[in-house]
Design a protein around this motif. Structure first.
Motif, PDB file in Angstrom:
ATOM      1  N   GLU A 168     -32.300 -15.124  54.702  1.00 16.19           N
ATOM      2  CA  GLU A 168     -33.349 -14.120  54.459  1.00 16.19           C
ATOM      3  C   GLU A 168     -33.299 -13.637  53.009  1.00 16.19           C
ATOM      4  OE1 GLU A 168     -33.241 -10.932  57.237  1.00 16.19           O
ATOM      5  OE2 GLU A 168     -33.595 -12.220  58.986  1.00 16.19           O
ATOM      6  N   ALA A 169     -32.104 -13.449  52.488  1.00 15.41           N
ATOM      7  CA  ALA A 169     -31.964 -13.021  51.100  1.00 15.41           C
ATOM      8  C   ALA A 169     -32.435 -14.114  50.153  1.00 15.41           C
ATOM      9  CB  ALA A 169     -30.518 -12.660  50.799  1.00 15.41           C
ATOM     10  N   PHE A 170     -32.148 -15.381  50.489  1.00 17.14           N
ATOM     11  CA  PHE A 170     -32.606 -16.484  49.643  1.00 17.14           C
ATOM     12  C   PHE A 170     -34.136 -16.522  49.599  1.00 17.14           C
ATOM     13  CE2 PHE A 170     -28.533 -19.129  50.607  1.00 17.14           C
ATOM     14  CZ  PHE A 170     -27.784 -18.176  49.946  1.00 17.14           C
ATOM     15  N   ALA A 171     -34.763 -16.312  50.746  1.00 19.94           N
ATOM     16  CA  ALA A 171     -36.225 -16.296  50.801  1.00 19.94           C
ATOM     17  C   ALA A 171     -36.781 -15.112  50.012  1.00 19.94           C
ATOM     18  CB  ALA A 171     -36.698 -16.237  52.256  1.00 19.94           C
ATOM     19  N   TYR A 172     -36.108 -13.970  50.115  1.00 18.65           N
ATOM     20  CA  TYR A 172     -36.495 -12.773  49.353  1.00 18.65           C
ATOM     21  C   TYR A 172     -36.458 -13.072  47.858  1.00 18.65           C
ATOM     22  CZ  TYR A 172     -36.257  -7.835  47.843  1.00 18.65           C
ATOM     23  OH  TYR A 172     -36.486  -6.616  47.233  1.00 18.65           O
ATOM     24  N   GLU A 184     -30.705  -5.516  46.692  1.00 18.51           N
ATOM     25  CA  GLU A 184     -30.657  -4.726  45.462  1.00 18.51           C
ATOM     26  C   GLU A 184     -30.116  -5.545  44.305  1.00 18.51           C
ATOM     27  OE1 GLU A 184     -29.896  -0.191  47.064  1.00 18.51           O
ATOM     28  OE2 GLU A 184     -28.251  -1.633  47.215  1.00 18.51           O
ATOM     29  N   HIS A 185     -29.184  -6.427  44.609  1.00 20.61           N
ATOM     30  CA  HIS A 185     -28.619  -7.316  43.599  1.00 20.61           C
ATOM     31  C   HIS A 185     -29.712  -8.233  43.036  1.00 20.61           C
ATOM     32  CE1 HIS A 185     -24.660  -8.950  42.133  1.00 20.61           C
ATOM     33  NE2 HIS A 185     -25.461  -9.921  41.759  1.00 20.61           N
ATOM     34  N   ILE A 186     -30.518  -8.796  43.922  1.00 13.76           N
ATOM     35  CA  ILE A 186     -31.614  -9.674  43.511  1.00 13.76           C
ATOM     36  C   ILE A 186     -32.647  -8.901  42.698  1.00 13.76           C
ATOM     37  CG2 ILE A 186     -33.556 -11.033  44.391  1.00 13.76           C
ATOM     38  CD1 ILE A 186     -31.646 -11.742  46.797  1.00 13.76           C
ATOM     39  N   ASP A 187     -33.003  -7.706  43.144  1.00 10.89           N
ATOM     40  CA  ASP A 187     -33.968  -6.884  42.415  1.00 10.89           C
ATOM     41  C   ASP A 187     -33.471  -6.579  41.001  1.00 10.89           C
ATOM     42  OD1 ASP A 187     -35.732  -6.805  44.523  1.00 10.89           O
ATOM     43  OD2 ASP A 187     -34.993  -4.893  45.303  1.00 10.89           O
ATOM     44  N   ARG A 188     -32.190  -6.267  40.882  1.00  8.28           N
ATOM     45  CA  ARG A 188     -31.623  -5.967  39.565  1.00  8.28           C
ATOM     46  C   ARG A 188     -31.626  -7.212  38.677  1.00  8.28           C
ATOM     47  NH1 ARG A 188     -31.422  -2.698  35.427  1.00  8.28           N
ATOM     48  NH2 ARG A 188     -29.483  -2.938  34.219  1.00  8.28           N
ATOM     49  N   ALA A 189     -31.334  -8.364  39.258  1.00  6.28           N
ATOM     50  CA  ALA A 189     -31.370  -9.611  38.489  1.00  6.28           C
ATOM     51  C   ALA A 189     -32.774  -9.862  37.937  1.00  6.28           C
ATOM     52  CB  ALA A 189     -30.925 -10.779  39.368  1.00  6.28           C
ATOM     53  N   ARG A 197     -39.589 -13.785  44.621  1.00  5.77           N
ATOM     54  CA  ARG A 197     -39.537 -13.086  43.330  1.00  5.77           C
ATOM     55  C   ARG A 197     -39.172 -14.035  42.185  1.00  5.77           C
ATOM     56  NH1 ARG A 197     -39.140 -10.368  47.500  1.00  5.77           N
ATOM     57  NH2 ARG A 197     -39.716  -8.163  47.656  1.00  5.77           N
ATOM     58  N   ASN A 198     -39.323 -15.333  42.454  1.00  4.24           N
ATOM     59  CA  ASN A 198     -39.094 -16.388  41.454  1.00  4.24           C
ATOM     60  C   ASN A 198     -37.666 -16.388  40.906  1.00  4.24           C
ATOM     61  OD1 ASN A 198     -41.811 -17.388  41.534  1.00  4.24           O
ATOM     62  ND2 ASN A 198     -42.424 -15.606  40.307  1.00  4.24           N
ATOM     63  N   ILE A 199     -36.712 -16.103  41.776  1.00  2.00           N
ATOM     64  CA  ILE A 199     -35.301 -16.158  41.395  1.00  2.00           C
ATOM     65  C   ILE A 199     -34.589 -17.156  42.302  1.00  2.00           C
ATOM     66  CG2 ILE A 199     -33.110 -14.882  41.358  1.00  2.00           C
ATOM     67  CD1 ILE A 199     -34.607 -12.445  40.512  1.00  2.00           C
ATOM     68  N   LEU A 200     -33.814 -18.028  41.687  1.00  3.54           N
ATOM     69  CA  LEU A 200     -33.008 -18.964  42.450  1.00  3.54           C
ATOM     70  C   LEU A 200     -31.655 -18.333  42.760  1.00  3.54           C
ATOM     71  CD1 LEU A 200     -32.367 -21.879  43.500  1.00  3.54           C
ATOM     72  CD2 LEU A 200     -31.472 -22.351  41.201  1.00  3.54           C
ATOM     73  N   VAL A 201     -31.290 -18.308  44.034  1.00  7.20           N
ATOM     74  CA  VAL A 201     -29.961 -17.860  44.441  1.00  7.20           C
ATOM     75  C   VAL A 201     -29.161 -19.091  44.859  1.00  7.20           C
ATOM     76  CG1 VAL A 201     -28.600 -16.514  46.064  1.00  7.20           C
ATOM     77  CG2 VAL A 201     -30.721 -15.577  45.165  1.00  7.20           C
ATOM     78  N   ILE A 202     -28.065 -19.323  44.171  1.00  5.20           N
ATOM     79  CA  ILE A 202     -27.200 -20.456  44.477  1.00  5.20           C
ATOM     80  C   ILE A 202     -26.090 -19.970  45.414  1.00  5.20           C
ATOM     81  CG2 ILE A 202     -25.644 -22.199  43.521  1.00  5.20           C
ATOM     82  CD1 ILE A 202     -27.221 -21.913  40.879  1.00  5.20           C
ATOM     83  N   PRO A 203     -25.981 -20.549  46.600  1.00  3.11           N
ATOM     84  CA  PRO A 203     -24.922 -20.104  47.521  1.00  3.11           C
ATOM     85  C   PRO A 203     -23.548 -20.558  47.040  1.00  3.11           C
ATOM     86  CG  PRO A 203     -26.049 -22.027  48.413  1.00  3.11           C
ATOM     87  CD  PRO A 203     -26.787 -21.639  47.160  1.00  3.11           C
TER      88      PRO A 203
END
Length: 231
Positions: A37-41, A11-16, A45-51
């Motif tokens: 899995e969240a990073f792949a998700y 949901e955090h990624i979707d909101r971003a 959606r063309n969003i980079l998630v930095i751990p």
């Protein structure tokens, strides 16, 4: 410590994505976010998630980005931070809200460890009417200027509603952590210094104080013990 969060990382990624962000950093408290899995998700959606992780040094927070599980303990030391930086040049260290009156903030301790810091946060809890000499964000900006560090606006989002409310534009050559960090280190960052209205100011301050009751409780107990010893 993050059990109070009422939404999932998905949901955090979707909101971003809804608010137009290209990249976000997920920094759990004292635990590295390594949800592949969240990073792949996010990538789909063309969003980079930095751990990352919001580590603790003597109960004070330090944001460590682009780390993997096993790189750093949740409760760490400045020497371990220096060793990590020497070992992994791709790591990025952010000083979050360093001068706010909260037990988790670095405060004056940041002065002894400027060599460990890459950038300083411009906090979402900001009002323009505070005198410059006591405004926590302006104090942070002055410190950053003296030490040649870049200011970065962050939403420090503990709720879906906060995501993107305080964000930075970074000029980067690619959508990768390394390119974004290079842009920040070079000072290619811009953001709006928004002032919170009274209602959101009270809400955000309450969220900040209420988000870590155990942390604040330990701080109060430590203060009381100090006073008892002095007495």
């Amino acid at each position: 410590m993050d059990r109070y969060l009422k939404h999932t990382i998905y949901e955090h990624i979707d909101r971003a994505r809804e608010v137009g962000l290209d990249a976000i950093a997920v920094t759990w408290h004292r635990k590295i976010c390594a949800d592949t899995e969240a990073f792949a998700y996010a990538r789909a959606r063309n969003i980079l998630v930095i751990p990352g992780m919001e580590a603790e040094i003597d109960r004070r927070h330090l944001v460590v980005l682009n780390v993997a599980e096993g790189d750093l303990p949740g409760e760490t030391t400045w020497d371990e931070i220096r060793a990590l930086r020497a070992r992994k040049s791709e790591v990025f260290i952010l000083a979050p809200h360093p001068f706010y009156p909260h037990p988790s903030c670095l405060g004056k301790e940041i002065n002894d460890h400027a060599d460990c810091i890459d950038a300083v946060e411009w906090c979402i809890i900001h009002v323009h009417w505070l005198p410059e000499r006591i405004s926590p964000n302006l104090r942070a900006a002055r410190w950053a200027h003296r030490h040649g560090k870049t200011m970065v606006a962050c939403s420090d989002a503990h709720s879906l509603e906060s995501i993107g409310k305080n964000a930075s534009t970074v000029e980067a050559d690619a959508l990768t952590p390394e390119a974004i960090f290079a842009g920040i280190r070079a000072g290619r960052v811009s953001f709006h210094r928004r002032s919170l209205p009274v209602g959101p100011l009270i809400y955000q301050t309450g969220k900040a104080l209420g988000s870590q009751p155990r942390h604040i409780g330990r701080w109060v107990q430590a203060k009381l013990r100090t006073r008892n010893v002095e007495a």
